[in-house]
Design an enzyme around this catalytic site. Structure first.
Site, PDB file in Angstrom:
ATOM      1  N   TYR A   1       0.924  -1.016  -0.013  1.00  0.00           N
ATOM      2  CA  TYR A   1       0.026   0.032  -0.082  1.00  0.00           C
ATOM      3  C   TYR A   1       0.757   1.487  -0.070  1.00  0.00           C
ATOM      4  O   TYR A   1       0.618   2.283   0.741  1.00  0.00           O
ATOM      5  CB  TYR A   1      -0.986  -0.067   1.183  1.00  0.00           C
ATOM      6  CG  TYR A   1      -1.962  -1.215   1.223  1.00  0.00           C
ATOM      7  CD1 TYR A   1      -3.101  -1.074   0.388  1.00  0.00           C
ATOM      8  CD2 TYR A   1      -1.805  -2.287   1.777  1.00  0.00           C
ATOM      9  CE1 TYR A   1      -3.934  -2.136   0.068  1.00  0.00           C
ATOM     10  CE2 TYR A   1      -2.648  -3.494   1.709  1.00  0.00           C
ATOM     11  CZ  TYR A   1      -3.663  -3.117   0.997  1.00  0.00           C
ATOM     12  OH  TYR A   1      -4.608  -4.413   0.799  1.00  0.00           O
ATOM     13  N   UNK A   2       1.787   1.222  -0.884  1.00  0.00           N
ATOM     14  CA  UNK A   2       2.828   2.429  -0.911  1.00  0.00           C
ATOM     15  C   UNK A   2       2.750   3.044  -2.324  1.00  0.00           C
ATOM     16  O   UNK A   2       2.112   2.533  -3.263  1.00  0.00           O
ATOM     17  CB  UNK A   2       4.203   1.867  -0.896  1.00  0.00           C
ATOM     18  N   GLY A   3       2.900   4.262  -2.272  1.00  0.00           N
ATOM     19  CA  GLY A   3       2.989   4.963  -3.646  1.00  0.00           C
ATOM     20  C   GLY A   3       3.712   4.640  -4.692  1.00  0.00           C
ATOM     21  O   GLY A   3       3.742   4.684  -5.924  1.00  0.00           O
TER      22      GLY A   3
ATOM     23  N   ARG B   1      -3.591  -4.064  -4.955  1.00  0.00           N
ATOM     24  CA  ARG B   1      -2.726  -3.103  -5.597  1.00  0.00           C
ATOM     25  C   ARG B   1      -1.419  -4.085  -5.913  1.00  0.00           C
ATOM     26  O   ARG B   1      -0.851  -4.715  -4.948  1.00  0.00           O
ATOM     27  CB  ARG B   1      -2.233  -1.715  -4.940  1.00  0.00           C
ATOM     28  CG  ARG B   1      -3.340  -1.073  -4.706  1.00  0.00           C
ATOM     29  CD  ARG B   1      -2.748   0.106  -3.645  1.00  0.00           C
ATOM     30  NE  ARG B   1      -1.823   0.976  -4.304  1.00  0.00           N
ATOM     31  CZ  ARG B   1      -1.218   2.070  -3.851  1.00  0.00           C
ATOM     32  NH1 ARG B   1      -1.721   2.557  -2.491  1.00  0.00           N
ATOM     33  NH2 ARG B   1      -0.485   2.715  -4.386  1.00  0.00           N
TER      34      ARG B   1
END
Length: 226
Positions: free
Chosen positions: A72-74, A123
């Site tokens: 859940y990181u950019g 994601r």
């Protein structure tokens, strides 16, 4: 006008929560120290399902890229590019290894059993499946850091002078060689000795160029030895 400025500031803060802001002191890549004592082959790790312990000595003769990952990181989109990198350079001896970690912004909050489904359906999503080995979630910094990460960090200088915002970093004690964020990368050569360390913002295309350049140098050295 004041409200617009306030909203703009809030938006900036929210966006900053996904990825640390770039600093002028950052470098895209650092070469590791010469004369390192020991090799990565002294270590190993459990696979993400907990069913197999893989000793890193099984990668003797390979170019091994260590990456601390998060769902859940950019930068989670790097997973797709890492798959492409693994596919393209595997014939030349590259092996990617991924190590989930929750120490940066709490961006890998799930259990080990939740990580692969999250990658597949959330994601990056779209049915994504990593084509490289993922290992059990663990610490890369601090008192409980995995020992092979201690070895990697001590072998290579950091790519940034600053650690980042302390309220988004979850470990103690903090040290100068610590990993700064998700998706930092370390390349280990065919002899088990760390070669390069990349900043998390360095593009995968640049990482690939650096790896290929190193492979060419190694090939040239092999020809000279013959």
């Amino acid at each position: 006008m004041a409200r617009l400025l306030q909203a703009s500031c809030l938006l900036s803060l929210l966006l900053a929560g996904f990825l640390p802001q770039s600093r002028g002191q950052d470098k895209s890549k650092m070469d590791c120290h010469g004369g390192v004592s020991g090799t990565i082959y002294e270590y190993g790790a459990l696979t993400i399902d907990g069913e197999e312990y893989i000793p890193f000595k099984q990668y003797i003769g390979k170019y091994v890229l260590f990456v601390n990952v998060a769902s859940y990181u950019g930068l989670t989109g790097q997973y797709i590019e890492l798959n492409a990198l693994q596919e393209e350079l595997a014939p030349f001896g590259l092996v990617l290894l991924g190590f989930p970690c929750n120490q940066f912004g709490k961006q890998e909050p799930g259990e080990n059993s939740e990580i692969l489904p999250s990658l597949k359906y959330v994601r990056p999503g779209g049915g994504f499946v990593p084509n490289f080995q993922l290992f059990e979630k663990g610490d890369v910094n601090g008192e409980k850091e995995q020992k092979f990460y201690t070895f990697l960090k001590n072998s290579c200088p950091p790519t940034s002078e600053l650690l980042g915002t302390s309220d988004r970093l979850f470990w103690e004690p903090m040290k100068v060689h610590d990993i700064r964020w998700n998706f930092e990368k370390f390349l280990v050569g065919p002899d088990g000795i760390p070669v390069m360390r990349w900043h998390h913002r360095t593009t995968i295309s640049n990482v690939k160029m650096d790896i290929l350049s190193y492979m060419r140098r190694q090939a040239a050295l092999g020809v000279k030895r013959k």
